[in-house]
Write a protein that holds these residues in place. Structure first.
Motif, PDB file in Angstrom:
ATOM      1  N   ILE A 296       1.155  -1.302  -0.020  1.00  0.00           N
ATOM      2  CA  ILE A 296      -0.157   0.003  -0.216  1.00  0.00           C
ATOM      3  C   ILE A 296       1.124   1.230   0.106  1.00  0.00           C
ATOM      4  CG2 ILE A 296      -2.087   1.387   1.586  1.00  0.00           C
ATOM      5  CD1 ILE A 296      -2.368  -1.424   2.804  1.00  0.00           C
ATOM      6  N   VAL A 297       0.270   2.233  -1.043  1.00  0.00           N
ATOM      7  CA  VAL A 297       1.179   3.811  -1.266  1.00  0.00           C
ATOM      8  C   VAL A 297       0.596   4.945  -0.839  1.00  0.00           C
ATOM      9  CG1 VAL A 297       2.691   5.387  -2.193  1.00  0.00           C
ATOM     10  CG2 VAL A 297       3.401   2.636  -1.985  1.00  0.00           C
ATOM     11  N   ASP A 298      -0.093   5.600   0.687  1.00  0.00           N
ATOM     12  CA  ASP A 298      -1.213   6.548  -0.065  1.00  0.00           C
ATOM     13  C   ASP A 298      -0.941   7.486  -0.936  1.00  0.00           C
ATOM     14  OD1 ASP A 298      -1.682   5.266   2.460  1.00  0.00           O
ATOM     15  OD2 ASP A 298      -1.297   5.660   3.441  1.00  0.00           O
ATOM     16  N   ILE A 299      -0.280   8.071  -1.713  1.00  0.00           N
ATOM     17  CA  ILE A 299       0.037   8.770  -2.552  1.00  0.00           C
ATOM     18  C   ILE A 299      -0.246   8.111  -4.081  1.00  0.00           C
ATOM     19  CG2 ILE A 299       0.806  10.355  -1.181  1.00  0.00           C
ATOM     20  CD1 ILE A 299       3.838   9.868  -2.510  1.00  0.00           C
ATOM     21  N   PRO A 300      -0.542   8.892  -5.374  1.00  0.00           N
ATOM     22  CA  PRO A 300      -0.415   8.396  -6.356  1.00  0.00           C
ATOM     23  C   PRO A 300       1.207   8.129  -7.063  1.00  0.00           C
ATOM     24  CG  PRO A 300      -1.431  10.760  -6.300  1.00  0.00           C
ATOM     25  CD  PRO A 300      -0.822  10.495  -4.593  1.00  0.00           C
ATOM     26  N   VAL A 301       0.954   6.963  -7.467  1.00  0.00           N
ATOM     27  CA  VAL A 301       1.883   6.230  -8.174  1.00  0.00           C
ATOM     28  C   VAL A 301       1.662   5.566  -9.109  1.00  0.00           C
ATOM     29  CG1 VAL A 301       3.133   3.998  -7.525  1.00  0.00           C
ATOM     30  CG2 VAL A 301       2.394   4.758  -5.943  1.00  0.00           C
ATOM     31  N   TYR A 302       3.057   6.274 -10.160  1.00  0.00           N
ATOM     32  CA  TYR A 302       3.528   5.969 -11.606  1.00  0.00           C
ATOM     33  C   TYR A 302       5.007   5.203 -11.762  1.00  0.00           C
ATOM     34  CZ  TYR A 302       0.324   9.918 -11.097  1.00  0.00           C
ATOM     35  OH  TYR A 302      -0.623  10.842 -10.694  1.00  0.00           O
ATOM     36  N   PHE A 303       4.557   4.039 -12.177  1.00  0.00           N
ATOM     37  CA  PHE A 303       5.755   3.281 -12.900  1.00  0.00           C
ATOM     38  C   PHE A 303       5.898   3.497 -13.870  1.00  0.00           C
ATOM     39  CE2 PHE A 303       5.198  -0.364  -9.124  1.00  0.00           C
ATOM     40  CZ  PHE A 303       5.334   0.524  -8.186  1.00  0.00           C
ATOM     41  N   PHE A 304       7.293   3.706 -14.737  1.00  0.00           N
ATOM     42  CA  PHE A 304       7.598   3.335 -16.281  1.00  0.00           C
ATOM     43  C   PHE A 304       8.833   1.924 -16.440  1.00  0.00           C
ATOM     44  CE2 PHE A 304       7.976   8.471 -15.582  1.00  0.00           C
ATOM     45  CZ  PHE A 304       7.015   8.560 -15.798  1.00  0.00           C
ATOM     46  N   GLY A 305       7.857   1.221 -17.937  1.00  0.00           N
ATOM     47  CA  GLY A 305       8.755   0.329 -17.787  1.00  0.00           C
ATOM     48  C   GLY A 305       9.742   0.206 -18.847  1.00  0.00           C
TER      49      GLY A 305
END
Length: 372
Positions: A296-305
């Protein structure tokens, strides 16, 4: 060949060698003034409000260095966490253009590059300490640039620190961007080993096949595997960038020609890199399954792959985001990239940062994933 002719030839060879060394030394000095170049306008004058500096501050009792680059220091602050070694010098060959829209902070972490100290044992570089340092650097930047929060971007090994940092102090960050985000690194190394073995068997490189067979990845990353890993990956285009086939040409030479480091700083960067593998944080990173440890992460999350990335497995990164619980989350596939989308496809990164990250949306994500 008589004795006299042999001596003359030997003298010529030695003289040539000495001259070559002297010329190389002079070139290194010329390429090592150690000062960042300012951003200039069309008239050749420094852009008003821009910042281009190398600075050192004391973080948790240790002097640490960073480059701060921005064409407008009032822009949002983006703190960058590098992987196994500092990456700022790569931005010279692979411009990111991030400084056009953000105040980018290329912090060189405790034990690396500008923040290396010989009296600091690598085993003291722990996850807890690195997270504490990241929080302190963040607070320094918030105070200096008068920001309530900053954006945090972690790349490769830096993503291991980064995601723990935003869990520790989510109130300090608008969003977290994981570039080649770690998830289950032991499994990633095993998948890389299997892929490389199959590819080298396919092309008939029996020498590399045998080396890989002699260095299996079972309960960690043995020294034999680590010694051949970078060369094996880059030869197949699954390392730092898809088009980088040589660590020597693509990374070592680029670091030597970056004028913003002194000659001493360049030496220290590589000396610190040689010692990084014995730090306890690497041992922890290779043995941690973030899908379980950080669900769980409580802020917006963006993954680049990057689809060619086997340094940190692209498929595992995507699987991690699918499982991760976050108020906003988006996965972005980079079709032309291996391990470094910010250097390989910078324009796409900028589009995502401006349209999605700054707005807290996922309109450009692969799938507009329903938040969980």
């Amino acid at each position: 060949m008589n004795k006299s002719a042999f001596k003359r030839m030997l003298t010529i060879l030695l003289t040539t060698f000495v001259v070559a060394i002297v010329i190389l030394g002079m070139l290194l000095v010329i390429y090592s003034p150690g000062q960042p170049e300012p951003y200039l306008d069309k008239s050749g004058n420094p852009i008003v409000g821009s910042i281009s500096e190398k600075t050192f501050i004391t973080i948790n009792d240790i002097k640490q260095g960073m480059f701060i680059k921005s064409k407008d220091e009032t822009n949002p602050v983006l703190l960058f966490l590098h992987g196994g070694m500092p990456e700022y010098f790569l931005s010279k060959k692979y411009p990111t253009a991030l400084e056009d829209h953000f105040t980018v902070v290329w912090w060189e972490q405790r034990g690396a590059g500008l923040s290396y100290h010989s009296n600091m044992p690598p085993t003291t570089i722990t996850l807890e300490q690195m997270v504490a340092d990241a929080v302190e650097v963040t607070n320094y930047l918030r105070k200096r640039f008068k920001k309530n929060k900053v954006y945090l971007m972690g790349h490769s090994g830096g993503s291991f620190i980064g995601i723990h940092t935003v869990v520790k102090a989510p109130e300090l960050y608008y969003a977290y961007i994981g570039v080649s985000q770690m998830s289950n690194q032991l499994k990633s190394e095993q998948l890389a080993h299997t892929y490389m073995l199959s590819q080298y068997e396919l092309i008939g490189n029996e020498a590399m096949v045998q080396k890989l067979k002699n260095a299996p990845v079972i309960d960690g990353t043995p020294k034999e595997y680590l010694k051949l890993r970078d060369k094996a990956m880059h030869s197949l285009g699954i390392g730092t960038t898809h088009d980088m086939k040589s660590v020597f040409k693509g990374i070592f030479i680029q670091s030597l020609t970056c004028k913003e480091y002194t000659l001493k700083e360049k030496y220290i960067m590589w000396f610190a890199k040689s010692r990084a593998g014995v730090s306890s944080i690497w041992t922890e990173a290779i043995s941690t399954n973030l899908m379980v440890q950080v669900p769980i992460v409580d802020i917006p999350v963006y993954f680049f792959g990057g689809v060619y990335d086997y340094t940190v497995n692209y498929t595992l990164t995507k699987e991690y985001l699918d499982k991760l619980q976050s108020p906003v989350k988006g996965f972005y596939t980079f079709q032309k990239s291996a391990h470094s989308p910010i250097f390989e496809e910078p324009q796409k990164v900028i589009e995502i940062m401006l349209n999605d990250v700054l707005n807290g949306t996922t309109t450009l994500a692969d799938l507009n994933t329903e938040n969980k």
